[in-house]
Design a protein around this motif. Structure first.
Motif, short mmCIF file in Angstrom:
data_model
loop_
_atom_site.label_atom_id
_atom_site.label_comp_id
_atom_site.label_asym_id
_atom_site.label_seq_id
_atom_site.Cartn_x
_atom_site.Cartn_y
_atom_site.Cartn_z
N LEU A 18 1.37 -32.16 5.16
CA LEU A 18 1.50 -33.19 6.03
C LEU A 18 1.95 -32.41 7.51
O LEU A 18 1.24 -33.34 8.34
CB LEU A 18 2.86 -33.67 5.49
N ILE A 19 2.26 -31.46 7.57
CA ILE A 19 2.37 -30.56 8.81
C ILE A 19 0.99 -30.41 9.35
O ILE A 19 0.93 -30.77 10.66
CB ILE A 19 3.00 -29.40 8.48
N LEU A 20 0.14 -30.00 8.60
CA LEU A 20 -1.32 -29.85 9.12
C LEU A 20 -1.92 -31.19 9.49
O LEU A 20 -2.64 -31.18 10.65
CB LEU A 20 -2.22 -29.24 8.39
N VAL A 21 -1.59 -32.26 8.75
CA VAL A 21 -2.19 -33.59 9.34
C VAL A 21 -1.71 -34.18 10.56
O VAL A 21 -2.31 -34.68 11.48
CB VAL A 21 -2.21 -34.58 8.13
N VAL A 22 -0.31 -33.91 10.56
CA VAL A 22 0.24 -34.26 11.98
C VAL A 22 -0.16 -33.69 13.18
O VAL A 22 -0.26 -34.08 14.01
CB VAL A 22 1.84 -34.45 11.75
N LEU A 23 -0.34 -32.24 12.94
CA LEU A 23 -0.66 -31.33 14.20
C LEU A 23 -2.22 -31.62 14.37
O LEU A 23 -2.36 -31.40 15.79
CB LEU A 23 -0.58 -30.03 13.69
N VAL A 24 -3.06 -32.09 13.69
CA VAL A 24 -4.37 -32.32 13.87
C VAL A 24 -4.52 -33.65 14.70
O VAL A 24 -5.38 -33.73 15.62
CB VAL A 24 -5.09 -32.61 12.75
#
Length: 110
Positions: A18-24
């Motif tokens: 979730l952190i990675l998807v939001v940062l992308v």
């Protein structure tokens, strides 16, 4: 205990994803979606943005569901659940013999 560890690991993986998807994502149309500018691509800009948005929702919902499931699989001691967790302490208190008054030292006086 094994199910609790499995659910905890799944929660950790969901959090990291979730952190990675939001940062992308980029709210101004940039981010990963901006790199796919040509219309001949299989996943165009709009499809990438839709995929990232759906991934965010699915990961957030799975995180919520896993958190609720973890409440059910938390390992608990059977003695605490039955309300008999303090029986050992109660038995010690009930079995204590009072100290006879002739064995009690007199209070110190100043």
């Amino acid at each position: 205990m094994g199910i609790y560890i499995l659910v905890s690991v799944l929660i950790l993986i969901a959090c990291i994803l979730l952190i990675l998807v939001v940062l992308v994502q980029n709210s101004k149309g940039g981010g990963l979606a901006a790199n796919f500018g040509s219309t001949g691509q299989i996943m165009g800009v709009r499809k990438t943005a839709d995929f990232l948005e759906k991934a965010t929702w699915y990961l957030a919902i799975s995180l919520l569901a896993l958190s609720l499931i973890s409440i059910l699989v938390i390992p608990r001691s059977s003695t605490v659940v039955n309300g008999t967790g303090d029986t050992e302490l109660r038995e010690k208190i009930e079995n204590m013999q009072p100290v006879p008054s002739n064995q009690v030292p007199p209070p110190e006086q100043d």
